[in-house]
Design a protein around this motif. Structure first.
Motif, PDB file in Angstrom:
ATOM      1  N   SER A 170       0.817  -1.217   0.000  1.00 58.40           N
ATOM      2  CA  SER A 170       0.000   0.000   0.000  1.00 58.40           C
ATOM      3  C   SER A 170       0.853   1.271   0.000  1.00 58.40           C
ATOM      4  O   SER A 170       0.331   2.369  -0.163  1.00 58.40           O
ATOM      5  CB  SER A 170      -0.936   0.007   1.206  1.00 58.40           C
ATOM      6  OG  SER A 170      -0.192  -0.109   2.396  1.00 58.40           O
ATOM      7  N   SER A 172      -0.425   7.976  -7.880  1.00 59.06           N
ATOM      8  CA  SER A 172      -1.559   7.495  -7.084  1.00 59.06           C
ATOM      9  C   SER A 172      -2.623   8.567  -6.845  1.00 59.06           C
ATOM     10  O   SER A 172      -3.710   8.262  -6.366  1.00 59.06           O
ATOM     11  CB  SER A 172      -1.065   6.951  -5.750  1.00 59.06           C
ATOM     12  OG  SER A 172      -0.410   7.953  -5.014  1.00 59.06           O
ATOM     13  N   LYS A 197      -7.045   2.155  -6.674  1.00 63.68           N
ATOM     14  CA  LYS A 197      -6.250   2.032  -5.447  1.00 63.68           C
ATOM     15  C   LYS A 197      -6.904   1.120  -4.419  1.00 63.68           C
ATOM     16  O   LYS A 197      -6.221   0.376  -3.720  1.00 63.68           O
ATOM     17  CB  LYS A 197      -6.003   3.416  -4.841  1.00 63.68           C
ATOM     18  CG  LYS A 197      -5.053   4.275  -5.657  1.00 63.68           C
ATOM     19  CD  LYS A 197      -4.731   5.574  -4.956  1.00 63.68           C
ATOM     20  CE  LYS A 197      -5.898   6.525  -4.935  1.00 63.68           C
ATOM     21  NZ  LYS A 197      -6.254   6.984  -6.299  1.00 63.68           N
ATOM     22  N   SER A 198      -8.206   1.159  -4.336  1.00 64.92           N
ATOM     23  CA  SER A 198      -8.889   0.329  -3.336  1.00 64.92           C
ATOM     24  C   SER A 198      -8.692  -1.154  -3.642  1.00 64.92           C
ATOM     25  O   SER A 198      -8.588  -1.975  -2.732  1.00 64.92           O
ATOM     26  CB  SER A 198     -10.372   0.675  -3.261  1.00 64.92           C
ATOM     27  OG  SER A 198     -10.989   0.444  -4.507  1.00 64.92           O
ATOM     28  N   LYS A 228      -6.078  -2.216  -5.398  1.00 65.39           N
ATOM     29  CA  LYS A 228      -4.652  -2.365  -5.651  1.00 65.39           C
ATOM     30  C   LYS A 228      -4.442  -3.019  -7.027  1.00 65.39           C
ATOM     31  O   LYS A 228      -3.771  -4.053  -7.169  1.00 65.39           O
ATOM     32  CB  LYS A 228      -3.971  -3.174  -4.549  1.00 65.39           C
ATOM     33  CG  LYS A 228      -3.934  -2.477  -3.192  1.00 65.39           C
ATOM     34  CD  LYS A 228      -3.050  -3.249  -2.213  1.00 65.39           C
ATOM     35  CE  LYS A 228      -2.899  -2.528  -0.904  1.00 65.39           C
ATOM     36  NZ  LYS A 228      -4.189  -2.462  -0.160  1.00 65.39           N
TER      37      LYS A 228
END
Lengths: 113, 115
Positions: A28, A52, A68-69, A71
């Protein structure tokens, strides 16, 4: 412990159609992502990148999407051309921009006429 | 020629021998990197250097040594080659963040076979 994964070793697409290459990551802390293209007997060449803070970046026929959530990132090539046949590597870095890159295993894309 | 070059392009050696792979760039880039490419692993970072005389280990540094006495050169030495070091080795360089484009530029690679 593979922090960047490209789960499809190969992909075959018809010329003119859309090619979608996928990449997943586990760290992350990664905040910068790149795609490189590699022809046989040559070094990788930079294709497109995304920070990002964005969820999409476009450059001509190439678009990279970042979720992003999940990945997850993907590279879309539209329309696909025979010259796009190559190995594509996804890479990620944490801070510093593109300093220490972590690469995925690569996906071999073949564009069929 | 401008750019980043590697020599030799192909090398065959025997277990236990010392081997040095050369990398030269003409851009005066601050950062230089060494990667190895193996099936199923993609490219993995061996060593990198932020400037002359500044080097640091990457993910797979065991068995390798680097030096950087001049900005443009970044040789990689295998002190005692092993079969597991059979691979394709890529050198890369990039400028300072914010000064040049935010990407690494790769050399053509050296294919090393250890018998």
């Amino acid at each position: 412990d593979q922090q960047v994964k490209q789960n499809s070793p190969s992909l075959s697409v018809q010329e003119g159609r859309i090619s979608i290459l996928n990449c997943d990551y586990t760290n992350s802390m990664f905040d910068y992502f790149l795609w490189y293209k590699k022809y046989p007997a040559e070094g990788p060449t930079f294709l497109i990148s995304i920070s990002s803070i964005k969820d999409k970046n476009e450059d001509g026929r190439f678009t990279v999407f970042l979720n992003k959530s999940a990945k997850h990132l993907s590279l879309h090539i539209v329309p696909s051309q025979p010259g796009d046949s190559a190995v594509y590597f996804c890479a990620a870095s944490a801070g510093w921009g593109a300093q220490k890159l972590v690469f995925g295993q690569g996906t071999r894309l073949t564009i069929n006429p | 020629d401008a750019g980043i070059t590697q020599s030799p392009r192909y090398k065959i050696t025997e277990t236990g021998r010392q081997v040095t792979l050369m990398c030269h760039q003409t851009w005066s880039h601050s950062y230089m990197f060494w990667y190895r490419q193996d099936l199923g692993h993609g490219l993995r970072l061996i060593y990198y250097s932020a400037a002359a005389d500044i080097t640091d280990k990457g993910e797979v540094s065991d068995g390798y040594v680097v030096s950087r006495s001049k900005t443009e050169n970044f040789p990689l030495t295998l002190e005692s080659a092993t079969r597991s070091q059979t691979s394709v080795y890529f050198c890369a360089s990039r400028g300072l963040a914010g000064v040049s484009t935010d990407t690494q530029y790769f050399g053509p690679g050296t294919r090393l076979t250890v018998l």
